[in-house]
Design a protein around this motif. Structure first.
Motif, short mmCIF file in Angstrom:
data_model
loop_
_atom_site.label_atom_id
_atom_site.label_comp_id
_atom_site.label_asym_id
_atom_site.label_seq_id
_atom_site.Cartn_x
_atom_site.Cartn_y
_atom_site.Cartn_z
N GLY A 270 -4.22 2.44 -2.43
CA GLY A 270 -3.74 3.70 -2.98
C GLY A 270 -2.46 3.66 -3.80
O GLY A 270 -1.86 4.69 -4.05
N GLU A 271 -2.03 2.48 -4.21
CA GLU A 271 -0.78 2.40 -4.96
C GLU A 271 -1.06 2.32 -6.46
O GLU A 271 -2.19 2.17 -6.89
N SER A 272 0.01 2.41 -7.24
CA SER A 272 -0.09 2.08 -8.66
C SER A 272 0.63 0.76 -8.85
O SER A 272 1.46 0.38 -8.03
N SER B 35 0.84 -1.20 0.00
CA SER B 35 0.00 0.00 0.00
C SER B 35 0.87 1.25 0.00
O SER B 35 2.03 1.22 0.38
N LYS B 36 0.28 2.34 -0.42
CA LYS B 36 1.01 3.60 -0.54
C LYS B 36 1.52 4.06 0.83
O LYS B 36 2.61 4.58 0.95
N ASP B 37 0.71 3.85 1.88
CA ASP B 37 1.14 4.34 3.20
C ASP B 37 1.89 3.27 4.00
O ASP B 37 2.15 3.46 5.17
N THR C 65 -4.99 -0.52 -6.45
CA THR C 65 -4.98 0.77 -7.13
C THR C 65 -6.13 1.68 -6.70
O THR C 65 -6.21 2.81 -7.17
N SER C 66 -7.00 1.19 -5.80
CA SER C 66 -8.09 2.06 -5.38
C SER C 66 -7.56 3.10 -4.38
O SER C 66 -6.89 2.76 -3.42
N PRO C 67 -7.84 4.39 -4.65
CA PRO C 67 -7.29 5.42 -3.76
C PRO C 67 -7.77 5.28 -2.31
O PRO C 67 -7.07 5.72 -1.40
N ILE C 68 -8.94 4.64 -2.10
CA ILE C 68 -9.39 4.52 -0.72
C ILE C 68 -9.03 3.17 -0.13
O ILE C 68 -9.34 2.90 1.03
N GLU C 69 -8.40 2.29 -0.86
CA GLU C 69 -8.00 1.01 -0.27
C GLU C 69 -6.50 1.00 -0.04
O GLU C 69 -6.03 1.34 1.03
N GLN D 232 -10.18 5.71 5.52
CA GLN D 232 -11.31 5.94 4.61
C GLN D 232 -12.20 4.71 4.53
O GLN D 232 -11.75 3.58 4.67
#
Lengths: 355, 242
Positions: free
Chosen positions: A153-155, A80-82, A147-151, A111
């Motif tokens: 959030g990564e590419s 994940s992004k975070d 890739t979902s911004p609320i799950e 979120q």
């Protein structure tokens, strides 16, 4: 003489791979005959009475190294992004990989998602994924949360980059796929290997069918009721016929989830959702696509009360209208026989970081 | 002796494979991007659509596949390769069709988009790798064409517009076949240049109004835009084989 030497060499080159697998499984299942264990550990056995899987395992052969890589990925928040949310943050093992007590999924930065987290089980028998069936292949399912911004959030590119720069992953990809190249196909196929083996087929219900266990009279009555009122949609032994049905739930005006219609664009598909399996339903509360019902009693009340919203609900639910309180308890008692402790406690699916 | 034999077999194999490779001199395809009579330059240049609305383009990407070149005698050469053309990556606009030799051709045909079978086959690599950003994750399928940019007419945040067109089944099947006839029918050609004109996407058959339609990202309106973009190609040049 020369030839013998060559053989030895080629054996050696396999060694690191086997060593890793041996090492990894050693602390998962100490004490068992290791090589034997590994081979049968990732072997797919089609449970008695189950149909042939729809997922083509010939195109993605499950190997110990591939499975172990998939498991590590599933539990790793690096995806994940975070660096905080892993697949397992939402899909909890003790809840048959659903998310207990959360109506709507929680993603990054607190979120809320749009839907309830479903149990993950018997996935290779599904023809489509998600409550609206929007995803047509198991390999592609993880792309949605990634890739979902609320799950998460990564590419995809971002995830691959992080894995390439990691100290362990290139070696693990090498063991699983023969070179340390890390690409989307390998990432997704290893996750599929892990997900494919999540098979629940050893509940008291299964043992009852095999004649290895008795049902109480309450459970027996529950089964009888189930077969006369629920079976059309929740078809045994998978407890779903893979269809989409409208069971007359009141549309949620804030979520505005139109279900299958979002995929097909067909008006008649509004409020139709994919029939979920009921295996392990006891531990994967809350219920329905949006988690609106907190317990099985509320679900039974929905069917029994017959207050169905939207006029074009599926008429086969009317069979369940008017269930008595005893019927409801009996049905619930039967549903609880679908709780598969073997699956829930299967250490193969445990977080590899937890010893 | 054995060594000799081995060597000559190897040499033969080498000779034949080299020979077939060479004689199948690949056919070369080049795409050039324009907006009307001007070249497409991302972000910096202002263009006008047919309704007189200003816009800039920030992204222009699409899939082409299944090239068929029809010979004068009616025979067809076919390549099922898939290519992702991306304005940002000039290398992507020129490629070779491995299975198609130079020859006398009457027409070229290709699919704009990705066949339905490839939309249902799980994860794939190369041009079809989901890492390329041309893939819908919530409703499985490839995005066949992405056109993004800005227009003062757009009411969206940042005045952007976004057309992501795809879909291989109802309610939106956006797979389109493009057929272009060639002029140099009687000489051997080995390369063609194809113009893709962004202005056409806004024009024909339905003029797209950026004030009303700043986003197409699912099946709504997708087929309408696909019908428009299927007409954006024309032959610029046919180059003779050397």
């Amino acid at each position: 003489m020369k030839r013998a030497k060559q053989n030895e060499d080629s054996k050696k080159s396999d060694c690191p791979c086997i060593a890793c697998v041996v090492y990894c499984s050693l602390w998962v299942h100490p004490g068992e005959s290791v090589f034997q264990y590994i081979k049968k550990d990732v072997e797919l056995k089609i449970p008695i009475g189950f149909p042939q899987p729809l997922y083509d395992l010939k195109k993605n052969k499950i190997t110990p190294a591939g499975f172990i890589l998939g498991r590590k990925l599933f539990y790793d928040p690096i995806l994940s992004k975070d660096y905080f949310t892993s697949c397992a943050s939402c899909h909890q093992r003790f809840a048959a990989f659903a998310h207990i007590d959360h109506a709507l999924s929680h993603g990054m930065l607190g979120q809320f998602g749009k839907r309830n987290v479903p149990a993950l089980q018997n996935l290779i028998w599904k023809d489509a994924y998600m409550a609206d069936g929007g995803i047509n292949h198991l390999d592609l399912q993880p792309l949605a949360p990634l890739t979902s911004p609320i799950e998460m959030g990564e590419s995809v590119a971002g995830v691959l980059e992080k894995l390439r720069n990691d100290s362990l992953y290139p070696g693990m990809f090498n063991k699983a796929f023969g070179s340390d190249e890390i690409n989307s196909e390998r990432l997704l196929k290893s996750l599929s290997q892990f997900l494919a083996l999540m098979i629940s087929s050893n509940s008291p219900y299964d043992k009852y069918l095999e004649g290895k266990m008795e049902f109480s009279s309450q459970e027996l009555n529950g089964l009888k009721l189930f077969r006369s009122k629920c079976e059309t949609c929740h078809k045994e032994p998978l407890f779903t016929d893979n269809s989409y049905r409208n069971i007359g739930l009141k549309p949620d005006t804030s979520l505005k989830d139109s279900g299958r219609a979002a995929i097909t664009g067909v008006n008649e598909d509004k409020m139709k959702f994919k029939v979920p399996s009921l295996r392990n339903v006891e531990v994967s509360y809350p219920y329905m696509h949006d988690g609106r019902f907190r317990n099985l009693k509320e679900v039974m009340n929905h069917y029994a009360d017959g207050k169905f919203f939207t006029p074009d609900f599926d008429k086969s639910i009317e069979k369940a209208v008017g269930l008595s309180e005893d019927d409801k308890s009996d049905l619930i008692a039967f549903l609880k026989t679908l709780t598969d402790k073997t699956f829930l406690m299967d250490r193969r699916f445990a977080d590899p970081a937890m010893k | 002796m054995i060594h000799w034999l081995r060597f000559s077999v190897l040499a033969l194999v080498f000779f034949f494979s080299w020979n077939t490779l060479y004689s199948q001199a690949n056919f070369s395809i080049r795409f050039e991007h324009a907006v009307g009579t001007e070249a497409l330059i991302l972000d910096s240049l202002q263009y006008k659509n047919v309704l007189g609305q200003n816009f800039t383009v920030s992204k222009f990407k699409y899939y082409v596949s299944n090239f068929r070149l029809k010979r004068n005698d009616g025979k067809e050469e076919f390549s099922k390769e898939v290519f992702l053309i991306n304005e940002e990556d000039s290398g992507s606009k020129h490629f070779l069709l491995k299975d198609i030799p130079a020859g006398k051709y009457a027409s070229v045909q290709f699919t704009l988009g990705v066949d339905s079978i490839l939309n249902c086959s799980g994860v794939q690599s190369g041009a079809l790798d989901p890492v390329n950003g041309m893939f819908w994750t919530w409703n499985t399928g490839y995005i066949f064409l992405k056109l993004e940019g800005k227009s003062p007419e757009s009411t969206a945040n940042g005045n952007i517009f976004e057309y992501h067109i795809g879909g291989y089944k109802t309610p939106a099947n956006c797979i389109r076949q493009v057929i272009l006839t060639l002029k140099e029918r009687d000489s051997e050609i080995s390369e063609i240049s194809i113009k893709a004109d962004v202005a056409e996407i806004f024009k024909n058959t339905v003029a797209l109004d950026l004030a009303k339609l700043n986003s197409v990202t699912d099946f709504h309106n997708a087929e309408m835009v696909a019908d428009n973009y299927s007409k954006m190609f024309s032959i610029l040049e046919e180059s003779k084989a050397k």
